[in-house]
Design an enzyme around this catalytic site. Sequence first.
Site, PDB file in Angstrom:
ATOM      1  N   LYS A  87      -5.383  -5.514  -8.927  1.00 40.40           N
ATOM      2  CA  LYS A  87      -5.083  -4.608  -7.820  1.00 40.40           C
ATOM      3  C   LYS A  87      -3.966  -3.644  -8.250  1.00 40.40           C
ATOM      4  O   LYS A  87      -2.893  -4.079  -8.674  1.00 40.40           O
ATOM      5  CB  LYS A  87      -4.637  -5.453  -6.624  1.00 40.40           C
ATOM      6  CG  LYS A  87      -4.985  -4.868  -5.287  1.00 40.40           C
ATOM      7  CD  LYS A  87      -4.751  -5.927  -4.219  1.00 40.40           C
ATOM      8  CE  LYS A  87      -4.922  -5.355  -2.845  1.00 40.40           C
ATOM      9  NZ  LYS A  87      -4.529  -6.320  -1.818  1.00 40.40           N
TER      10      LYS A  87
HETATM   11  O1  G3P Z   1      -5.366  -6.070   2.964  1.00 40.77           O
HETATM   12  C1  G3P Z   1      -4.154  -5.437   3.181  1.00 40.77           C
HETATM   13  C2  G3P Z   1      -3.390  -6.235   4.159  1.00 40.77           C
HETATM   14  O2  G3P Z   1      -2.870  -7.392   3.587  1.00 40.77           O
HETATM   15  C3  G3P Z   1      -2.388  -5.483   4.926  1.00 40.77           C
HETATM   16  O3  G3P Z   1      -2.565  -5.924   6.202  1.00 40.77           O
HETATM   17  O4  G3P Z   1      -1.952  -6.311   8.520  1.00 40.77           O
HETATM   18  O5  G3P Z   1      -0.167  -6.038   6.756  1.00 40.77           O
HETATM   19  O6  G3P Z   1      -1.503  -4.092   7.496  1.00 40.77           O
HETATM   20  P1  G3P Z   1      -1.471  -5.570   7.307  1.00 40.77           P
END
Ligand code: G3P
Length: 218
Positions: A87
């Site tokens: 990644k």
């Molecule tokens: O896949 C990306 C994720 O981990 C971010 O999610 O909910 O922190 O925006 P969030």
Amino acid sequence: MKFFIDTANLDEIKEAYALGILDGVTTNPSLMAKEGIKGQDNIIAHYKAICDIVEDNVSAEVIATDFEGMIKEGENLASISPKIVVKIPMIKDGIKAIKYLSGKGIRTNCTLIFSAGQALLAAKAGATYVSPFIGRLDDINQDGTELIAQIVHIFDNYQLQTQVLAASIRHTMHLITCAEIGSHVATCPLKVITGLLNHPLTDSGLSKFLEDYKKSQS
Ligand code: G3P
């Protein structure tokens, strides 16, 4: 649509895998930190443990932000297992690193995508996946799922092989909308995957079936 789980928690990964519908795992430095994974050796061991659970597609994120650092780290991560997808953040050196790693046959997932232009650049560099963060766009009054539709449309126009991996999914309707749009992959927390199971009519219908069965047997 492929289902990935967005967590570094081994129990949650096992639970999703046991359902038989899991196609991969995405992690990031925040998710690793949440599990208390510290130090390079522990990080590598944790990725190994994830790879032992699932069949493929384990996204492991680099910490370096310069080209040399990202390719060194990316090659190290890829050497853990053929299941690893490296990644890489959407920055200028990240694009160069994606081009380099994809040339070496190493799969990449370009993360922190917030525009169609960013997705197109990553695809042209040879990214296996691009990860638009839809929940974080919603957080700032932009429609995250519209971005997914725009990127799917652009990739379709040119038959680009890069897959759209909808990320930062917060609820089941995000997931369903991504499926309607034709996102290739959605990565979500376990509660979003298991949330798909729920319907009150299923619960009441099943109770009635069991009740009627019991009555017929007495
Ligand atoms: O896949 C990306 C994720 O981990 C971010 O999610 O909910 O922190 O925006 P969030």
